[in-house]
Design an enzyme around this catalytic site. Structure first.
Site, PDB file in Angstrom:
ATOM      1  N   LYS A 115       1.037  -1.154  -0.024  1.00 41.23           N
ATOM      2  CA  LYS A 115      -0.060   0.049  -0.057  1.00 41.23           C
ATOM      3  C   LYS A 115       0.762   1.269   0.025  1.00 41.23           C
ATOM      4  O   LYS A 115       2.058   1.002   0.343  1.00 41.23           O
ATOM      5  CB  LYS A 115      -0.844   0.038   1.375  1.00 41.23           C
ATOM      6  CG  LYS A 115      -1.726  -1.292   1.276  1.00 41.23           C
ATOM      7  CD  LYS A 115      -2.974  -1.280   0.460  1.00 41.23           C
ATOM      8  CE  LYS A 115      -3.773  -2.512   0.765  1.00 41.23           C
ATOM      9  NZ  LYS A 115      -4.801  -2.726  -0.243  1.00 41.23           N
ATOM     10  N   HIS A 160      -6.513 -13.460  -7.553  1.00 40.46           N
ATOM     11  CA  HIS A 160      -7.332 -12.375  -6.760  1.00 40.46           C
ATOM     12  C   HIS A 160      -8.924 -12.338  -7.535  1.00 40.46           C
ATOM     13  O   HIS A 160      -8.777 -12.844  -8.444  1.00 40.46           O
ATOM     14  CB  HIS A 160      -6.868 -11.093  -7.050  1.00 40.46           C
ATOM     15  CG  HIS A 160      -7.292 -10.074  -5.990  1.00 40.46           C
ATOM     16  ND1 HIS A 160      -8.783  -9.472  -6.007  1.00 40.46           N
ATOM     17  CD2 HIS A 160      -6.629  -9.609  -5.023  1.00 40.46           C
ATOM     18  CE1 HIS A 160      -8.671  -8.568  -4.898  1.00 40.46           C
ATOM     19  NE2 HIS A 160      -7.608  -8.716  -4.298  1.00 40.46           N
TER      20      HIS A 160
END
EC number: 4.1.1.39
Length: 470
Positions: free
Chosen positions: A170, A289
């Site tokens: 992140k 994902h």
């Protein structure tokens, strides 16, 4: 109204006259599906169930003369059971058996196009949800499945007896390739096994894919040299075309990365199966994902349950798949989540309605998929995650690593210490669900990194009622 001609009766007739067959006993070779259906007012459930069977197999809205050119009894889907959903008004479970010959071998795309491609817009239904599928062994054996599977991955990593630890880098967007690689290195040297691209990192102006791949691989190799452990980063090769996707996968293989990543729903099952075959042939692990899944699976009465998507992914191919956490910020109810987690990684799963498993599924020794728990988890969740998911899982801490006050490496160390403490306590016979807090607090005494993390996140909880419960 029907019009009789020689050998053929034209016109419209009730679906149930042809497609509702309660006397039918499903064959071992049939593909079985369970739908949750909500008929429109005035539509009998048997007619609605027959309509689902018809519109997802050989039927259309009217009788056609070309029905005479084939054997409908052989090829039609059959609604063989309709039962009320317990505790719900005007909702029914509809069970449909499809003959094996309706489906192309080795193609999830074809299966879903047939079963859910058109019928969900049918006017006779207010809502429709595909709850579960039983793939017959004869069909399962036409698929490669996961490129490698859980055991091969453990052998390659030389890591046993505990869950794997990961972290999503992140901020997910905006970092340069060099700073991105720096974040990866700090996490891996701190004790994580993997770091990860987020689902929407592809090749944007701020960080082109080739630059990211090179800086990340440099970080992996540096962390491996310092720690003596095998490390990896899920390089997302999802792209606008299959050709570009495979080009990125080829480059990842050339630079020596052990694992790549794909967004299987936005990329599509055809692209995913193509990539899974490439990974098997070229020795790459494949992390999957599930971006976009909640658009499809979150509503309780309409869409496709995630257990179906997970089963389809196992056929299509993937070594990891995000599965929810039960304890974090994303949707997941414990019994239901563990039901589809078992469908991902076990070889044989018995029917168990309490866990949402409507059919016994035999995977015929197809390799399993490792569930990935991610989304809003931190060190205080570690005992519950170890107890719930067991060893064959990957615990993915994003903010729970990068949000540490001392930085990425101490955040990774805190997670690794918490995990090792929980594994040791479990192996000593302690009850992690009851004593987990004590285990973490004891570990804090000899890990300042963990102590700081525990103080920071001691009040953080995500307690909302799950939408999808049975």
């Amino acid at each position: 109204m029907a019009v009789q001609t020689k050998g053929y009766q034209a016109g419209v007739k009730d679906y149930r006259l042809t497609y509702y067959t309660p006397e039918y006993t499903p064959k071992d070779t049939d593909l079985l599906a369970c739908f949750r259906m909500t008929p429109q007012p005035g539509v009998p459930p048997e007619e609605a169930g027959a309509a689902v069977a018809a519109e997802s197999s050989t039927g259309t809205w009217t009788t056609v003369w070309t029905d005479l050119l084939t054997d409908l009894d052989r090829y039609k889907g059959r609604c063989y059971e309709v039962e009320p959903v317990p505790g719900e008004d005007n909702q029914y479970f509809c069970f449909v058996a499809y003959p094996l010959d309706l489906f192309e071998e080795g193609s999830v795309t074809n299966i879903l196009t047939s079963i859910v491609g058109n019928v969900f817009g049918f006017k006779a239904l207010r809502a429709l949800r595909l709850e579960d599928i039983r793939f017959p062994i004869a069909l399962v054996k036409t698929f490669q499945g996961p490129p490698h599977g859980i055991q091969v991955e453990r052998d390659r990593l030389n890591k046993y007896g505990r869950p794997l630890l990961g972290c999503t880098i992140k901020p997910k967007l905006g970092l340069s390739a060099k700073n991105y690689g720096r974040a990866v290195y700090e996490c891996l040297r701190g004790g994580l096994d993997f770091t990860k691209d987020d689902e929407n990192i592809n090749s944007q102006p701020f960080m082109r894919w080739r630059d990211r791949f090179l800086f990340v691989q440099e970080a992996i190799e540096k962390a491996q040299a310092e720690t003596g452990e095998v490390k990896g980063h899920y390089l997302n090769v999802t792209a606008a075309t299959c050709e570009e996707m495979l080009k990125r996968a080829e480059f990842a293989k050339e630079i020596g990365t052990p694992i790549i990543m794909h967004d299987f729903l936005t990329g599509g099952f055809t692209a995913n199966t193509t990539l899974a075959h490439y990974c098997r042939d070229n020795g790459l692990l494949l992390h999957i994902h599930r971006a976009m899944h909640a658009v499809i699976d979150r509503q309780r009465i309409h869409g496709i349950h995630f257990r179906v998507l997970a089963k389809c992914l196992r056929l299509s191919g993937g070594d990891h798949l995000h599965s929810g956490t039960v304890v974090g910020k994303l949707e997941g109810e414990k019994d239901i989540t563990l039901g589809f987690v078992d469908l991902m990684r076990e070889d044989h799963i018995e029917e168990d309605r309490s866990r949402g498993v409507f059919f016994t599924q035999d995977w015929a020794s197809m390799p399993g998929v490792m569930p990935v728990a991610s989304g809003g988890i931190h060190v205080w969740h570690m005992p519950a995650l170890v107890e719930i998911f067991g060893d064959d899982s990957c615990l993915q801490f994003g903010g729970g690593t990068l949000g540490h006050p001392w930085g990425n490496a101490p955040g990774a160390t805190a997670n690794r210490v918490a995990l090792e403490a929980c594994i040791q306590a479990r192996n000593e016979g302690r009850d992690l669900m009851r004593e987990g807090g004590d285990v973490i607090r004891e570990a804090c005494k000899w890990s300042p990194e963990l102590a700081v993390a525990c103080e920071l996140w001691k009040e953080i909880k995500f307690e909302f009622e799950a939408i999808d419960t049975l």
